[in-house]
Design a protein around this motif. Structure first.
Motif, mmCIF file in Angstrom:
data_model
loop_
_atom_site.group_PDB
_atom_site.id
_atom_site.type_symbol
_atom_site.label_atom_id
_atom_site.label_comp_id
_atom_site.label_asym_id
_atom_site.label_seq_id
_atom_site.Cartn_x
_atom_site.Cartn_y
_atom_site.Cartn_z
ATOM 1 N N ALA A 52 1.156 6.578 -16.319
ATOM 2 C CA ALA A 52 1.861 5.984 -15.100
ATOM 3 C C ALA A 52 2.988 6.465 -14.300
ATOM 4 O O ALA A 52 3.187 8.057 -14.745
ATOM 5 C CB ALA A 52 2.637 4.338 -14.816
ATOM 6 N N GLY A 53 3.460 6.347 -13.351
ATOM 7 C CA GLY A 53 5.191 6.733 -13.198
ATOM 8 C C GLY A 53 5.677 6.618 -13.995
ATOM 9 O O GLY A 53 6.753 7.821 -13.534
ATOM 10 N N GLY A 54 5.838 6.251 -15.215
ATOM 11 C CA GLY A 54 7.296 5.782 -15.422
ATOM 12 C C GLY A 54 7.167 4.938 -16.865
ATOM 13 O O GLY A 54 6.093 3.932 -17.142
ATOM 14 N N ILE A 55 7.354 4.922 -18.041
ATOM 15 C CA ILE A 55 7.620 4.622 -19.404
ATOM 16 C C ILE A 55 8.623 3.571 -18.860
ATOM 17 O O ILE A 55 8.845 2.791 -17.988
ATOM 18 C CB ILE A 55 8.496 5.040 -19.870
ATOM 19 C CG1 ILE A 55 7.901 6.381 -20.468
ATOM 20 C CG2 ILE A 55 8.487 3.909 -21.723
ATOM 21 C CD1 ILE A 55 9.424 7.038 -22.087
ATOM 22 N N ASN B 23 -3.961 16.976 -1.498
ATOM 23 C CA ASN B 23 -4.600 16.029 -2.504
ATOM 24 C C ASN B 23 -4.771 14.864 -2.578
ATOM 25 O O ASN B 23 -5.259 14.456 -3.884
ATOM 26 C CB ASN B 23 -3.630 16.030 -3.063
ATOM 27 C CG ASN B 23 -2.900 18.556 -3.076
ATOM 28 O OD1 ASN B 23 -3.347 18.919 -3.386
ATOM 29 N ND2 ASN B 23 -1.190 18.335 -3.471
ATOM 30 N N GLY B 24 -4.661 13.990 -1.078
ATOM 31 C CA GLY B 24 -4.736 12.794 -1.478
ATOM 32 C C GLY B 24 -3.617 11.701 -2.051
ATOM 33 O O GLY B 24 -3.541 10.946 -2.291
ATOM 34 N N VAL B 25 -2.114 12.422 -2.197
ATOM 35 C CA VAL B 25 -1.105 12.000 -3.179
ATOM 36 C C VAL B 25 -0.135 11.361 -1.840
ATOM 37 O O VAL B 25 0.588 12.198 -1.200
ATOM 38 C CB VAL B 25 -0.533 12.567 -3.459
ATOM 39 C CG1 VAL B 25 0.934 12.173 -4.900
ATOM 40 C CG2 VAL B 25 -1.255 13.362 -4.666
ATOM 41 N N THR B 26 -0.358 10.633 -1.574
ATOM 42 C CA THR B 26 0.266 9.259 -0.454
ATOM 43 C C THR B 26 1.943 8.280 -1.213
ATOM 44 O O THR B 26 2.399 8.173 -0.097
ATOM 45 C CB THR B 26 -0.330 8.885 1.134
ATOM 46 O OG1 THR B 26 -1.125 7.336 -0.179
ATOM 47 C CG2 THR B 26 -1.350 10.062 1.328
ATOM 48 N N HIS B 27 1.241 8.202 -2.799
ATOM 49 C CA HIS B 27 2.100 7.234 -2.931
ATOM 50 C C HIS B 27 2.439 7.668 -4.182
ATOM 51 O O HIS B 27 2.109 8.610 -4.808
ATOM 52 C CB HIS B 27 1.275 6.002 -2.912
ATOM 53 C CG HIS B 27 2.074 4.459 -2.976
ATOM 54 N ND1 HIS B 27 3.557 3.918 -3.884
ATOM 55 C CD2 HIS B 27 2.140 3.790 -2.236
ATOM 56 C CE1 HIS B 27 4.295 3.242 -2.991
ATOM 57 N NE2 HIS B 27 3.334 2.977 -2.427
ATOM 58 N N THR B 28 3.488 6.034 -4.863
ATOM 59 C CA THR B 28 3.283 6.694 -6.373
ATOM 60 C C THR B 28 2.559 5.408 -7.315
ATOM 61 O O THR B 28 2.583 5.737 -8.616
ATOM 62 C CB THR B 28 5.086 6.983 -6.211
ATOM 63 O OG1 THR B 28 5.701 5.402 -6.954
ATOM 64 C CG2 THR B 28 5.849 7.956 -6.328
ATOM 65 N N ILE B 29 1.723 5.063 -6.622
ATOM 66 C CA ILE B 29 1.834 4.129 -7.329
ATOM 67 C C ILE B 29 -0.228 3.337 -6.815
ATOM 68 O O ILE B 29 -0.579 4.089 -6.055
ATOM 69 C CB ILE B 29 1.910 1.942 -7.622
ATOM 70 C CG1 ILE B 29 2.257 1.555 -5.972
ATOM 71 C CG2 ILE B 29 3.093 3.078 -8.185
ATOM 72 C CD1 ILE B 29 2.886 0.651 -5.839
ATOM 73 N N LEU B 30 -0.472 2.558 -7.106
ATOM 74 C CA LEU B 30 -1.966 2.131 -6.686
ATOM 75 C C LEU B 30 -2.633 3.264 -6.580
ATOM 76 O O LEU B 30 -4.040 3.487 -5.832
ATOM 77 C CB LEU B 30 -1.742 1.299 -5.274
ATOM 78 C CG LEU B 30 -0.608 0.090 -5.008
ATOM 79 C CD1 LEU B 30 -0.210 0.560 -3.794
ATOM 80 C CD2 LEU B 30 -1.256 -0.638 -5.601
ATOM 81 N N GLU C 122 -1.423 8.011 -6.348
ATOM 82 C CA GLU C 122 -0.676 8.708 -7.153
ATOM 83 C C GLU C 122 -1.450 10.558 -8.074
ATOM 84 O O GLU C 122 -1.446 11.294 -8.526
ATOM 85 C CB GLU C 122 -0.310 8.700 -7.634
ATOM 86 C CG GLU C 122 -0.426 8.376 -9.680
ATOM 87 C CD GLU C 122 -0.901 6.829 -9.557
ATOM 88 O OE1 GLU C 122 -1.027 6.237 -10.133
ATOM 89 O OE2 GLU C 122 -1.387 5.638 -8.546
ATOM 90 N N ARG C 123 -3.187 10.274 -7.536
ATOM 91 C CA ARG C 123 -4.135 10.668 -8.011
ATOM 92 C C ARG C 123 -4.154 11.732 -7.548
ATOM 93 O O ARG C 123 -4.608 12.335 -6.375
ATOM 94 C CB ARG C 123 -5.761 10.197 -8.383
ATOM 95 C CG ARG C 123 -5.303 8.638 -9.487
ATOM 96 C CD ARG C 123 -7.067 8.548 -8.979
ATOM 97 N NE ARG C 123 -7.919 7.644 -7.910
ATOM 98 C CZ ARG C 123 -8.331 7.783 -7.921
ATOM 99 N NH1 ARG C 123 -9.296 7.606 -9.198
ATOM 100 N NH2 ARG C 123 -9.411 7.522 -6.854
ATOM 101 N N LEU D 163 0.050 11.875 -12.043
ATOM 102 C CA LEU D 163 -1.233 12.403 -11.305
ATOM 103 C C LEU D 163 -2.505 11.973 -11.546
ATOM 104 O O LEU D 163 -3.236 12.481 -11.574
ATOM 105 C CB LEU D 163 -1.204 13.962 -10.656
ATOM 106 C CG LEU D 163 0.069 14.848 -10.346
ATOM 107 C CD1 LEU D 163 0.649 15.796 -10.306
ATOM 108 C CD2 LEU D 163 0.213 14.183 -8.761
ATOM 109 N N GLY D 164 -2.461 10.697 -12.183
ATOM 110 C CA GLY D 164 -3.319 10.189 -12.724
ATOM 111 C C GLY D 164 -3.668 10.111 -13.952
ATOM 112 O O GLY D 164 -3.325 11.059 -15.041
ATOM 113 N N ASP D 165 -4.176 8.839 -14.266
ATOM 114 C CA ASP D 165 -4.505 7.975 -15.065
ATOM 115 C C ASP D 165 -5.865 8.442 -16.537
ATOM 116 O O ASP D 165 -5.933 8.311 -17.022
ATOM 117 C CB ASP D 165 -3.805 6.876 -15.937
ATOM 118 C CG ASP D 165 -2.293 6.743 -15.912
ATOM 119 O OD1 ASP D 165 -2.057 8.244 -15.940
ATOM 120 O OD2 ASP D 165 -1.144 5.824 -15.609
#
Length: 515
Positions: free
Chosen positions: A176-179, A117-124, A127-128, A155-157
């Motif tokens: 993002a990944g967290g509040i 899915n292209g998701v290899t990280h939680t940031i940058l 995560e999309r 999964l993307g903003d």
């Protein structure tokens, strides 16, 4: 939520000598008499489950591991509601996810390996979830289900990536990944009001909310569920919590007990978050029963990866927190990174107090939910990696061919993908865990991964190395988010959206309907 009653101190043994002795099935003994077992204890009939169209409630917590429930052997945190749920559930005892947040979420939403899915990280922006994904909620919508998400999306903003564009009718999420992760994409005001009174996205409007985040996400989900139940709509409710992810913050009535026991603030915050989750989960079950909604509702509790904050302090001395005797936690290629709880309950339809020991995973939820809902999937969608769990729900001893699950923590520096091919990786089969292309562990006999048996099983090492090479070659072309430029905080999509709405119409206050 009600405050917890203070209890006598329960000691943890200081590290590094500490080694837990409780097992993940210890609650079979301690739960006796806690919950009146219903008469139904048989297995489901797969023929009746196929297309049975239950409501589906998926509760997934963030950074909570196998050792973070009292029914799993933790003698400090108290989770009576989840303990009772455990006692009457069908439990997948060898259930695996990805070692970090966004990859697990993409696997659930797509039914395929996260890297595809292209998701290899939680940031940058890594995560999309790829936009060509036909998501599980989209599939359920096509079968007439209403769909809602409450909590963490990750999964993307950007507009095209947000859950309202990916199959959800009702949306209440942070960014993002967290509040509070404002530099990475959350709403700017959340930098100052962590986990309380947050600014969130409700459908198409940014809103100001009141209260503790976990309470709000459960109450919002329950209010929406109540409405769907009254209208007679089949629904999928995804209560996707950001707790107990750091920062480790909980209401005082949940942290004080641990502070009084002598624990550090971080441990008190994290365990307080877990006990708050437990009370909210108890409210969920209570309301389903009150609304006579349990007979046609499948409720699932799981977590998104292994535990964090595995060490803390007790009376000023360093202690190791209980981790169900597993090696590693979040962002680890070992069992503690990917092996998580998975409890399923459907009153009168699934077996109660049943363990399913087959090797299962997050990618299996997509097909399972589609089979339950009677979804007819389109021909031109992504290939699915998972399997339907319906045969196991019918018979825990059903034939279940061995499989290879590929685990990679990702998170490599920009441009270093190939250099990190074998960094923090694993291949998991029913018997083996092959870690970092080097170590081999016999999991049934050594679940704590204490003895490397690679030298005595060279044929297994060779086979799993070859399998990993094939897998890596298959996913590398699909990592579509690699090499993207870093986005400055002020240019994050939800920051831009927030400031635009603030200037034009303001940020309205919002609260869920009464439940």
């Amino acid at each position: 939520m009600r405050p917890r009653t203070p209890e006598k101190p329960l000691l943890e043994i200081p590290t590094p000598e500490s080694k837990g002795t409780a097992t993940v099935k210890s609650c079979i003994l301690i739960l006796t008499g806690l919950f009146p077992m219903l008469a139904f204890t048989g297995f489901a009939n797969a023929a009746t489950l196929q297309g049975s169209r239950p409501n589906i409630i998926l509760v997934m917590t963030d950074d909570q591991g196998m050792g973070d429930l009292s029914c799993m052997g933790n003698e400090v945190v108290k989770t009576p509601h989840l303990d009772r749920f455990y006692a009457r559930s069908t439990r997948f005892t060898d259930f695996h996810v990805s070692p970090t947040c966004a990859p697990t979420r993409s696997a659930i939403m797509s039914g395929r390996a996260p890297f595809k899915n292209g998701v290899t990280h939680t940031i940058l922006q890594r995560e999309r979830m790829a936009l060509d994904t036909f998501t599980m909620p989209q599939a359920l919508q096509n079968a007439g289900y209403k769909t809602g998400i409450f909590g963490k999306w990750h999964l993307g903003d950007e507009e095209a990536y947000l859950p309202g564009s990916r199959g959800f009718d009702e949306v209440l999420i942070h960014g993002a990944g967290g509040i509070g992760q404002v530099s990475l994409g959350d709403f700017p005001p959340n930098d100052e009001n962590l986990y309380f009174d947050n600014v969130l996205l409700h459908n198409d409007t940014i809103v100001q909310t009141k209260g503790f985040c976990t309470d709000l996400f459960f109450q919002s989900g329950l209010a929406w569920i109540k409405k769907q139940h009254a209208l007679g709509n089949p629904y999928f409710a995804y209560i996707s919590l950001n707790a107990p992810h750091a920062p480790l913050v909980a209401p005082k009535e949940y942290t004080q007990r641990f502070l009084d026991l002598g624990y550090d603030q971080g441990t008190a915050g994290r365990y307080g978050m877990i006990e708050n989750i437990d009370d909210n989960f108890g409210l969920l079950i209570e309301k389903l029963d009150q609304w006579n909604a349990s007979e046609n509702t499948l409720v699932i509790f799981m977590t998104d990866n292994g535990a964090t904050h595995l060490n803390g302090q007790l009376h000023g001395k360093r202690v190791k927190h209980f981790n169900a005797n597993l090696k590693g936690g979040k962002n680890s290629p070992n069992e503690g990174g990917s092996h998580v709880p998975a409890f399923w309950y459907w009153q009168g339809r699934l077996g109660e107090d049943i363990d399913i020991d087959a090797l299962t995973a997050h990618v299996d939820l997509y097909k399972t939910f589609c089979d339950l809902a009677g979804v007819r999937l389109p021909a031109n969608m992504q290939a699915l990696d998972g399997r339907s769990l319906l045969p196991l729900l019918q018979d825990p001893k059903a034939e279940w061919p061995d499989r290879e699950l590929f685990i990679h923590c990702g998170r490599w520096p920009d441009g270093k993908m190939q250099e990190f091919k074998f960094t923090k990786t694993a291949v998991r089969t029913d018997r083996w865990r092959f870690v970092n292309n080097l170590q081999l562990f016999d999991i049934p006999s050594d679940p704590g991964e204490t003895i490397d048996v690679s030298e005595s099983h060279p044929e297994v090492v060779t086979k799993l190395r070859q399998s990993f090479d094939r897998w890596w070659a298959s996913v590398s072309p699909l990592m579509v988010n690699e090499g993207l430029q870093r986005v400055a905080p002020e240019n994050q999509p939800l920051a831009i959206r927030y400031h635009k709405q603030l200037a034009t119409s303001g940020i309205p206050e919002w609260a869920p309907d009464e439940i």
